[in-house]
Design a protein around this motif. Structure first.
Motif, PDB file in Angstrom:
ATOM      1  N   MET A   1       0.802  -1.251   0.010  1.00 19.44           N
ATOM      2  CA  MET A   1      -0.036  -0.027  -0.208  1.00 19.44           C
ATOM      3  C   MET A   1       0.835   1.111   0.056  1.00 19.44           C
ATOM      4  O   MET A   1       1.972   1.380   0.632  1.00 19.44           O
ATOM      5  N   PHE A   2       0.283   2.200  -0.675  1.00 17.97           N
ATOM      6  CA  PHE A   2       1.149   3.430  -0.877  1.00 17.97           C
ATOM      7  C   PHE A   2       0.290   4.653   0.029  1.00 17.97           C
ATOM      8  O   PHE A   2      -0.704   4.583   0.008  1.00 17.97           O
ATOM      9  N   SER A   3       1.037   5.512   0.646  1.00 19.78           N
ATOM     10  CA  SER A   3       0.491   6.406   1.454  1.00 19.78           C
ATOM     11  C   SER A   3      -0.096   7.596   0.627  1.00 19.78           C
ATOM     12  O   SER A   3       0.230   7.481  -0.725  1.00 19.78           O
ATOM     13  N   LEU A   4      -0.972   8.464   1.022  1.00 21.09           N
ATOM     14  CA  LEU A   4      -1.532   9.298   0.462  1.00 21.09           C
ATOM     15  C   LEU A   4      -0.541  10.224  -0.145  1.00 21.09           C
ATOM     16  O   LEU A   4      -0.497  10.932  -1.306  1.00 21.09           O
ATOM     17  N   GLU A   5       0.439  10.679   0.638  1.00 23.40           N
ATOM     18  CA  GLU A   5       1.530  11.684   0.190  1.00 23.40           C
ATOM     19  C   GLU A   5       2.312  11.015  -0.826  1.00 23.40           C
ATOM     20  O   GLU A   5       2.656  11.699  -1.863  1.00 23.40           O
ATOM     21  N   GLU A   6       2.280   9.726  -0.846  1.00 26.75           N
ATOM     22  CA  GLU A   6       3.356   9.057  -1.980  1.00 26.75           C
ATOM     23  C   GLU A   6       2.546   9.251  -3.400  1.00 26.75           C
ATOM     24  O   GLU A   6       2.746   9.375  -4.392  1.00 26.75           O
ATOM     25  N   ARG A   7       1.021   9.007  -3.100  1.00 27.06           N
ATOM     26  CA  ARG A   7       0.111   9.080  -4.267  1.00 27.06           C
ATOM     27  C   ARG A   7       0.312  10.513  -4.885  1.00 27.06           C
ATOM     28  O   ARG A   7       0.343  10.972  -6.346  1.00 27.06           O
ATOM     29  N   SER A   8       0.008  11.237  -3.991  1.00 22.71           N
ATOM     30  CA  SER A   8       0.084  12.834  -4.571  1.00 22.71           C
ATOM     31  C   SER A   8       1.288  13.202  -5.176  1.00 22.71           C
ATOM     32  O   SER A   8       1.429  14.009  -6.236  1.00 22.71           O
ATOM     33  N   ARG A   9       2.417  12.718  -4.485  1.00 23.82           N
ATOM     34  CA  ARG A   9       3.674  13.109  -5.222  1.00 23.82           C
ATOM     35  C   ARG A   9       3.804  12.469  -6.603  1.00 23.82           C
ATOM     36  O   ARG A   9       4.349  13.414  -7.395  1.00 23.82           O
ATOM     37  N   ALA A  10       3.310  11.222  -6.688  1.00 20.30           N
ATOM     38  CA  ALA A  10       3.622  10.852  -8.109  1.00 20.30           C
ATOM     39  C   ALA A  10       2.685  11.685  -9.229  1.00 20.30           C
ATOM     40  O   ALA A  10       2.967  11.838 -10.219  1.00 20.30           O
ATOM     41  N   VAL A  11       1.397  11.903  -8.585  1.00 20.80           N
ATOM     42  CA  VAL A  11       0.382  12.279  -9.611  1.00 20.80           C
ATOM     43  C   VAL A  11       0.933  13.798  -9.969  1.00 20.80           C
ATOM     44  O   VAL A  11       0.760  14.274 -10.945  1.00 20.80           O
ATOM     45  N   LEU A  13       3.963  15.020  -9.892  1.00 24.28           N
ATOM     46  CA  LEU A  13       5.196  14.858 -10.675  1.00 24.28           C
ATOM     47  C   LEU A  13       4.781  14.718 -12.274  1.00 24.28           C
ATOM     48  O   LEU A  13       5.368  15.309 -12.971  1.00 24.28           O
ATOM     49  N   TYR A  14       3.735  13.900 -12.511  1.00 23.75           N
ATOM     50  CA  TYR A  14       3.351  13.634 -13.726  1.00 23.75           C
ATOM     51  C   TYR A  14       2.714  15.009 -14.387  1.00 23.75           C
ATOM     52  O   TYR A  14       3.003  15.244 -15.648  1.00 23.75           O
ATOM     53  N   LEU A  15       1.866  15.613 -13.462  1.00 27.88           N
ATOM     54  CA  LEU A  15       1.129  16.724 -14.226  1.00 27.88           C
ATOM     55  C   LEU A  15       1.785  17.761 -14.238  1.00 27.88           C
ATOM     56  O   LEU A  15       1.427  18.813 -14.967  1.00 27.88           O
ATOM     57  N   THR A  16       3.039  18.030 -13.512  1.00 29.37           N
ATOM     58  CA  THR A  16       3.504  19.279 -13.746  1.00 29.37           C
ATOM     59  C   THR A  16       5.027  19.233 -14.404  1.00 29.37           C
ATOM     60  O   THR A  16       5.678  20.360 -14.452  1.00 29.37           O
ATOM     61  N   THR A  17       5.089  18.164 -14.815  1.00 27.93           N
ATOM     62  CA  THR A  17       6.490  18.040 -15.654  1.00 27.93           C
ATOM     63  C   THR A  17       6.106  17.211 -16.963  1.00 27.93           C
ATOM     64  O   THR A  17       5.026  16.861 -17.251  1.00 27.93           O
ATOM     65  N   GLN A  23       8.353   7.387 -17.442  1.00 26.27           N
ATOM     66  CA  GLN A  23       9.390   8.117 -16.740  1.00 26.27           C
ATOM     67  C   GLN A  23       9.185   8.283 -15.324  1.00 26.27           C
ATOM     68  O   GLN A  23      10.090   8.422 -14.574  1.00 26.27           O
ATOM     69  N   VAL A  24       7.881   8.531 -14.819  1.00 27.25           N
ATOM     70  CA  VAL A  24       7.452   8.808 -13.330  1.00 27.25           C
ATOM     71  C   VAL A  24       8.057   7.970 -12.695  1.00 27.25           C
ATOM     72  O   VAL A  24       8.736   7.691 -11.306  1.00 27.25           O
ATOM     73  N   VAL A  25       7.465   6.514 -13.149  1.00 25.13           N
ATOM     74  CA  VAL A  25       7.632   5.466 -12.435  1.00 25.13           C
ATOM     75  C   VAL A  25       9.262   5.050 -12.327  1.00 25.13           C
ATOM     76  O   VAL A  25       9.564   4.615 -11.287  1.00 25.13           O
ATOM     77  N   GLU A  26      10.067   5.309 -13.251  1.00 22.52           N
ATOM     78  CA  GLU A  26      11.416   5.282 -13.273  1.00 22.52           C
ATOM     79  C   GLU A  26      12.011   6.013 -12.230  1.00 22.52           C
ATOM     80  O   GLU A  26      12.981   5.882 -11.690  1.00 22.52           O
ATOM     81  N   CYS A  27      11.877   7.470 -12.297  1.00 22.08           N
ATOM     82  CA  CYS A  27      12.251   8.512 -11.353  1.00 22.08           C
ATOM     83  C   CYS A  27      11.822   8.020  -9.884  1.00 22.08           C
ATOM     84  O   CYS A  27      12.895   8.240  -9.067  1.00 22.08           O
ATOM     85  N   LEU A  28      10.766   7.683  -9.681  1.00 28.72           N
ATOM     86  CA  LEU A  28      10.338   7.525  -8.138  1.00 28.72           C
ATOM     87  C   LEU A  28      10.554   6.102  -7.735  1.00 28.72           C
ATOM     88  O   LEU A  28      10.786   5.764  -6.349  1.00 28.72           O
ATOM     89  N   THR A  32       3.678   0.946 -10.226  1.00 25.74           N
ATOM     90  CA  THR A  32       3.569   0.462 -11.841  1.00 25.74           C
ATOM     91  C   THR A  32       2.911   1.370 -12.423  1.00 25.74           C
ATOM     92  O   THR A  32       2.119   2.412 -11.980  1.00 25.74           O
ATOM     93  N   ARG A  33       3.237   1.333 -13.853  1.00 25.87           N
ATOM     94  CA  ARG A  33       2.473   2.394 -14.701  1.00 25.87           C
ATOM     95  C   ARG A  33       0.974   2.231 -14.564  1.00 25.87           C
ATOM     96  O   ARG A  33       0.022   3.180 -14.571  1.00 25.87           O
ATOM     97  N   GLN A  34       0.406   1.071 -14.614  1.00 26.82           N
ATOM     98  CA  GLN A  34      -1.246   0.884 -14.449  1.00 26.82           C
ATOM     99  C   GLN A  34      -1.712   1.457 -13.292  1.00 26.82           C
ATOM    100  O   GLN A  34      -2.501   2.032 -13.081  1.00 26.82           O
ATOM    101  N   CYS A  35      -0.892   1.187 -12.035  1.00 27.03           N
ATOM    102  CA  CYS A  35      -1.243   1.998 -11.005  1.00 27.03           C
ATOM    103  C   CYS A  35      -1.364   3.113 -10.967  1.00 27.03           C
ATOM    104  O   CYS A  35      -2.195   4.015 -10.523  1.00 27.03           O
ATOM    105  N   LEU A  36      -0.293   3.937 -11.590  1.00 25.34           N
ATOM    106  CA  LEU A  36      -0.265   5.399 -11.849  1.00 25.34           C
ATOM    107  C   LEU A  36      -1.317   5.900 -12.593  1.00 25.34           C
ATOM    108  O   LEU A  36      -1.991   6.982 -12.174  1.00 25.34           O
ATOM    109  N   GLU A  37      -1.362   5.154 -13.550  1.00 24.67           N
ATOM    110  CA  GLU A  37      -2.733   5.609 -14.350  1.00 24.67           C
ATOM    111  C   GLU A  37      -4.071   5.597 -13.576  1.00 24.67           C
ATOM    112  O   GLU A  37      -4.871   6.329 -13.891  1.00 24.67           O
ATOM    113  N   ARG A  38      -4.048   4.701 -12.823  1.00 26.23           N
ATOM    114  CA  ARG A  38      -5.643   4.469 -11.996  1.00 26.23           C
ATOM    115  C   ARG A  38      -5.470   5.954 -11.273  1.00 26.23           C
ATOM    116  O   ARG A  38      -6.654   6.295 -10.776  1.00 26.23           O
TER     117      ARG A  38
END
Length: 453
Positions: A1-11, A13-17, A23-28, A32-38
């Motif tokens: 499980m990922f924390s809310l802070e980790e989720r927000s950080r990933a989202v 990073l994707y929306l502001t760069t 590339q986001v998955v590789e950076c952090l 997974t890509r599928q999880c980030l897309e969800r």
């Protein structure tokens, strides 16, 4: 499980760069890509958009360049930070439709402020430049395709409607070489679906004669036969696995052709001097065993100082010359001496049929006496009917076509012609191969069958 802070950080990073999900998955290092897309799908700023962002056209072009340059799709995907599946789909689309097929369905190539160009996502003219560029490339591709279709007829000798992608790589290489000054290798290789490495492989070998070694062997075999062998006998003599058509083409290109026979023969007919026996052979010039049917005749051969006459005895079983005589006069002694020599080779109880034309030599008393002495059976052709003794005529024709005419025996003296006759008949019996004998000479065939040669 990922924390809310980790989720927000990933989202964020994707929306502001300009990073992609990969590339986001590789950076952090997560998720997974599928999880980030969800996670992105649940964000209001991403709501209603595609679950997978549009990758910039420049990235797609770079991927195609890397793959066409020889890099594996997996390595190209890793270098660009995209999935292997995406690279595979781009390559397939490029080979089907060229660069125009790589255009994103959304011409703005942007989601939520992420843009592949400097234009804002919502501008009225955002896709206009891309549309013009795509149209220009499509026109170029159509021009290239038309040029290739025209060259198919002239270069590859195929129907103008032939599918270019079904041509062999060698044929594709020939087309590319013809059009390469006008069109780029990359565009033609893409349209024809040939890898650049395959093109360079065939390009380096188009000027190489793969039959160079065989040409020399064919010429040597033809020379060894003194120019008497056609393409079938040359192929059999070489024992090669290539087809007769290849041998025939190589001989034609090298100017190696058997000599055309000339029709001219000696006639010894002097009327019905004695009763003639029946035609027992009846144009069946085959025999199941040696010394069953013999054929004879006399032919003349021109020399510089006169003529030479040849009288052979031919065995129908394998075409072997059982005996022969040659002299300067076509008299009874020539024929009788040949018959006596042939009869002396017979084993006990062998009584062959001796077939001849109606020449006077075979009706004079000396011939009749020898036939009776050795117990031989007479057979004669019909009057003036050379096909009744076609096998003997055929031997004379082959001899003159293969040796007499091409070697210009007419320029030799009669004594030299006698020597040449001896040499030819020895070669004919011992070396000249025949298809009907399994590509063996008469002597070789008899030896293979355990017969006395």
């Amino acid at each position: 499980m990922f924390s809310l802070e980790e989720r927000s950080r990933a989202v964020e990073l994707y929306l502001t760069t300009p990073m992609t999900t990969a590339q986001v998955v590789e950076c952090l290092g997560y998720p997974t890509r599928q999880c980030l897309e969800r996670w992105l799908a649940m964000d209001p700023r991403y709501a209603g958009r595609m679950a997978k962002p549009i990758i910039p056209l420049e990235t797609r072009r770079k991927a195609i360049e890397l793959v066409l340059g020889g890099m594996q799709q997996k390595q190209a995907a890793k270098q660009l930070g995209v999935s292997v599946g995406a690279v595979h789909n781009w390559v397939r689309a490029y080979r089907r439709g060229g660069m125009a097929a790589l255009q994103p369905r959304n011409q703005n190539a942007a989601q939520g402020g992420k843009s592949a160009s400097v234009r804002p996502r919502g501008g009225a003219d955002a896709g206009g430049g891309d549309d013009v560029e795509a149209l220009r490339r499509r026109v170029e591709e159509l021009e290239l395709e038309n040029a290739l279709m025209r060259e198919v007829v002239e270069v590859v000798k195929k129907d103008p409607g032939a599918d270019l992608r079904r041509l062999s790589n060698r044929e594709k290489t020939m087309l590319i070489d013809r059009l390469r000054p006008r069109y780029s290798l990359r565009s033609m290789a893409c349209l024809l679906r040939i890898a650049p490495s395959s093109y360079h492989y065939h390009h380096a070998r188009i000027g190489v004669d793969k039959y160079a070694g065989l040409r020399a062997r064919v010429a040597r075999a033809f020379a060894d036969s003194k120019g008497r062998y056609g393409y079938r006998r040359v192929k059999a003599a070489l024992g090669t696995g290539v087809s007769e058509k290849v041998i025939r083409r190589l001989m034609a290109e090298g100017g190696l052709s058997a000599h055309v026979p000339k029709r001219r023969r000696y006639s010894s007919y002097e009327g019905e001097t004695t009763p003639a026996p029946g035609n027992l052979v009846n144009r069946d010039f085959t025999a199941e065993r040696p010394n069953e049917k013999w054929l004879t005749d006399i032919t003349e051969i021109k020399a510089s100082d006169g003529k030479v006459y040849l009288s052979p005895m031919i065995d129908c079983h394998d075409g072997k010359i059982v005996a022969y005589t040659a002299g300067f006069h076509p008299n009874a002694e020539l024929a009788n001496r040949m018959l006596a020599e042939a009869a002396e080779t017979l084993p006990d109880n062998a009584r062959p049929v001796v077939h001849s034309d109606r020449g006077c030599h075979y009706r004079w008393p000396g011939w009749l006496e020898l036939m009776e002495r050795y117990g031989l059976i007479r057979s004669m052709s019909a009057k003036g009917c050379s096909p009744d003794n076609a096998a003997a005529e055929g031997f004379f024709g082959r001899m003159k076509t293969e040796s007499v005419y091409p070697e210009h025996w007419e320029k030799r003296t009669r004594d030299e012609v006698l020597v040449l006759i001896d040499e030819y008949i020895h070669w004919y019996n011992h070396e000249r191969i025949k298809q009907s004998l399994g590509w063996m000479s008469p002597v070789q065939y008899r030896q293979s069958q355990g017969m006395a040669a």
